[in-house]
Design a protein around this motif. Structure first.
Motif, PDB file in Angstrom:
ATOM      1  N   PRO A   4       0.839  -1.199   0.000  1.00  0.00           N
ATOM      2  CA  PRO A   4       0.000   0.000   0.000  1.00  0.00           C
ATOM      3  C   PRO A   4       0.874   1.249   0.000  1.00  0.00           C
ATOM      4  N   ALA A   5       0.491   2.261  -0.765  1.00  0.00           N
ATOM      5  CA  ALA A   5       1.250   3.519  -0.798  1.00  0.00           C
ATOM      6  C   ALA A   5       0.907   4.333   0.452  1.00  0.00           C
ATOM      7  N   THR A   6       1.878   5.091   0.940  1.00  0.00           N
ATOM      8  CA  THR A   6       1.649   5.947   2.104  1.00  0.00           C
ATOM      9  C   THR A   6       1.923   7.396   1.717  1.00  0.00           C
ATOM     10  N   ASP A   7       1.622   8.335   2.635  1.00  0.00           N
ATOM     11  CA  ASP A   7       1.864   9.756   2.349  1.00  0.00           C
ATOM     12  C   ASP A   7       3.324   9.997   1.994  1.00  0.00           C
ATOM     13  N   GLY A   8       4.214   9.189   2.572  1.00  0.00           N
ATOM     14  CA  GLY A   8       5.637   9.343   2.301  1.00  0.00           C
ATOM     15  C   GLY A   8       6.009   9.059   0.856  1.00  0.00           C
ATOM     16  N   ASP A   9       5.117   8.406   0.130  1.00  0.00           N
ATOM     17  CA  ASP A   9       5.386   8.121  -1.280  1.00  0.00           C
ATOM     18  C   ASP A   9       5.089   9.320  -2.178  1.00  0.00           C
ATOM     19  N   PHE A  10       4.568  10.396  -1.570  1.00  0.00           N
ATOM     20  CA  PHE A  10       4.204  11.579  -2.363  1.00  0.00           C
ATOM     21  C   PHE A  10       5.006  12.807  -1.946  1.00  0.00           C
TER      22      PHE A  10
END
Ligand code: HEC
Length: 163
Positions: free
Chosen positions: A40-46
């Motif tokens: 799952p992507a997290t805010d840290g991926d953006f």
């Protein structure tokens, strides 16, 4: 060669091609389309792709210039209002990204977010005023005041945008 003969050759060649492909069923299915999401992507991926100067230069500035131009006289048709909505929505939605990228200092960050919220609110009203020139001009003015307020506080008063 007669046209009929030529057609017969083309048909037999293409069907041979079709069957050779269809026979290839022991190949694994296309990995690209059936790839599951690994994690799952997290805010840290953006994380921000670039700095605030380039954000302003390449996201805010073109839309500001586009809006200024489209509102210089009353937009005449749907096409002009579509251009208006394009720029207004970019500025309204991107203000949320600006808000999230303020300075570390807590007090400054609060102020940064508050001004960003003013851009968001006026940008949202601006977007929703599509089709109504006098309303659009009003919200455009309010939004630019908020843009300029941030530039006064956080860019040493540079970049005062004219309406
Ligand atoms: C919360 C703060 C903040 C808000 C809100 C803000 N800006 Fe900026 N803007 C900045 C900062 C900081 C700079 C200077 C960046 C630098 O040079 O480091 C800047 C610079 C600019 C520049 C100059 C870019 C260049 O290449 O010279 C433009 C144009 C600009 N902003 C447009 C806008 C517009 C249009 C809005 C409103 C829709 C807006 N800004 C709202 C903080 C803000």
């Amino acid at each position: 060669m007669k046209t009929v003969e030529l057609l017969a050759i083309i048909i037999s060649l293409s069907s041979a091609f079709f069957f050779s492909n269809a026979a290839n069923t022991n190949q694994p299915p296309n990995q690209v389309t059936s790839q599951p999401i690994q994690q799952p992507a997290t805010d840290g991926d953006f994380e921000p792709v670039d700095n605030m100067h380039h954000f302003m230069e390449y996201i805010c500035e073109p839309s500001y210039k586009g809006l200024k131009q489209v509102l210089a006289t009353e937009p005449a048709d749907r096409k002009a209002w579509k251009a208006f909505k394009n720029h207004a929505l970019v500025l309204a939605e991107s203000s949320a990204l600006v808000a999230a990228r303020g300075p570390e200092d807590e007090a400054k960050n609060k102020q940064w977010k508050a001004i960003s919220a003013d851009v968001y609110q006026s940008g949202k009203s601006l977007y929703k005023s599509a089709g109504n020139y006098s309303e659009a001009k009003k919200h455009y003015g309010t939004m630019l005041d908020a843009c300029n307020r941030c530039h006064t506080v956080f860019a040493k008063g540079k970049y005062q945008l004219s309406k």
